[in-house]
Design an enzyme around this catalytic site. Structure first.
Site, short mmCIF file in Angstrom:
data_model
loop_
_atom_site.label_atom_id
_atom_site.label_comp_id
_atom_site.label_asym_id
_atom_site.label_seq_id
_atom_site.Cartn_x
_atom_site.Cartn_y
_atom_site.Cartn_z
N HIS A 41 0.94 -1.05 -0.07
CA HIS A 41 0.04 -0.04 0.02
C HIS A 41 0.83 1.23 -0.09
O HIS A 41 0.46 2.12 -0.77
CB HIS A 41 -0.90 -0.01 1.03
CG HIS A 41 -1.99 -1.11 1.35
ND1 HIS A 41 -2.07 -1.80 2.46
CD2 HIS A 41 -2.92 -1.59 0.43
CE1 HIS A 41 -2.80 -2.87 2.31
NE2 HIS A 41 -3.52 -2.50 1.13
N LYS A 58 -15.79 -7.90 5.50
CA LYS A 58 -14.87 -8.07 6.23
C LYS A 58 -14.86 -7.62 7.61
O LYS A 58 -15.45 -6.24 7.84
CB LYS A 58 -13.43 -7.79 5.72
CG LYS A 58 -13.15 -8.44 4.40
CD LYS A 58 -12.02 -7.90 3.86
CE LYS A 58 -11.68 -8.13 2.39
NZ LYS A 58 -10.42 -7.88 1.92
N ARG A 62 -1.75 -6.51 -8.38
CA ARG A 62 -0.63 -7.24 -7.92
C ARG A 62 -0.58 -8.55 -8.95
O ARG A 62 0.45 -8.96 -9.40
CB ARG A 62 -0.99 -8.03 -6.40
CG ARG A 62 -0.67 -6.72 -5.30
CD ARG A 62 -1.11 -7.24 -4.09
NE ARG A 62 -2.64 -7.39 -4.19
CZ ARG A 62 -3.40 -8.15 -3.38
NH1 ARG A 62 -2.78 -8.52 -2.26
NH2 ARG A 62 -4.75 -8.32 -3.53
N SER A 82 -2.96 -7.72 3.54
CA SER A 82 -3.09 -7.68 4.79
C SER A 82 -3.15 -8.72 5.65
O SER A 82 -2.73 -9.09 6.71
CB SER A 82 -4.10 -6.42 4.91
OG SER A 82 -3.83 -5.49 4.43
#
Ligand code: COA
Length: 161
Positions: free
Chosen positions: A18, A42, A91, A129
């Protein structure tokens, strides 16, 4: 006119990946609004305040970066603050399918919105994360995955719980 972009996410917690995307965006645009999602499907490990605080530590030294939180639809939030460009990191190929879908939905909801993707730094393509959370919760070393300035705070969170 100055170009403002929004970099949204859960940031639970902020990682080196990030930090890389936000830093690079800050060099490309006049103003970068980093927007922390308050409620998502989440359940976050770090509170909204903690996630903002960690981001401040990680990217707060960049003059043109602001950190905010938002709730509800991103497309609506962008409309409310007059932002029409989203910046996200990509990514791996699997990110693309999901991000492509989100970009289209966001544009349907708010036709002024464009989404720009920055390719993740080679060292961050594997990073997420949840990976940081899992390693940390099991006592592993996360120093290669999170900014050095937030490392101890993240570890402390797990020692407390
Ligand atoms: N480096 C490292 N990790 C990265 C990364 C990068 N450059 N880019 C993404 N990630 C990881 C995150 O760490 C996170 O990991 P995790 O799932 O293991 O926790 C994962 O990718 C997903 O990122 P996250 O920020 O949680 O969510 P998202 O990319 O799916 O989107 C919002 C977040 C806020 C943009 C999105 O949920 C949203 O817009 N919500 C508002 C509601 C809304 O408008 N819904 C309709 C949208 S179509």
């Amino acid at each position: 006119m100055k170009k403002t972009v929004i970099c949204p996410g859960s940031f639970d917690p902020v990682t080196l990946g990030h930090q890389d995307i936000i830093t690079r965006a800050s060099k490309m645009f006049d103003r970068v609004v980093v927007a922390v999602l308050v409620n998502s499907s989440k359940t976050p490990t770090f509170t909204t305040e903690e996630r903002i605080e960690l981001l401040r530590e990680a990217v707060g030294d960049l003059d043109n970066v602001e950190i905010v939180s938002f709730d509800g639809l991103l497309a609506e939030y962008c409309k409310s603050c007059g932002i029409n460009t989203i910046v996200k990191g990509l990514r791996v190929v699997s990110d693309f399918e999901y991000e492509f879908q989100m970009a289209i939905v966001n544009k349907k909801l708010n036709p002024t919105l464009e989404t720009i993707f920055l390719t993740a730094d080679a060292d961050s393509t594997f990073l997420s994360s949840s990976m940081v959370r899992e390693i940390c919760s099991m006592g592993g070393d996360i120093s290669n995955f999170v900014p050095a300035c937030v490392h101890d705070r993240i570890v402390a969170k797990y020692r407390k719980s």
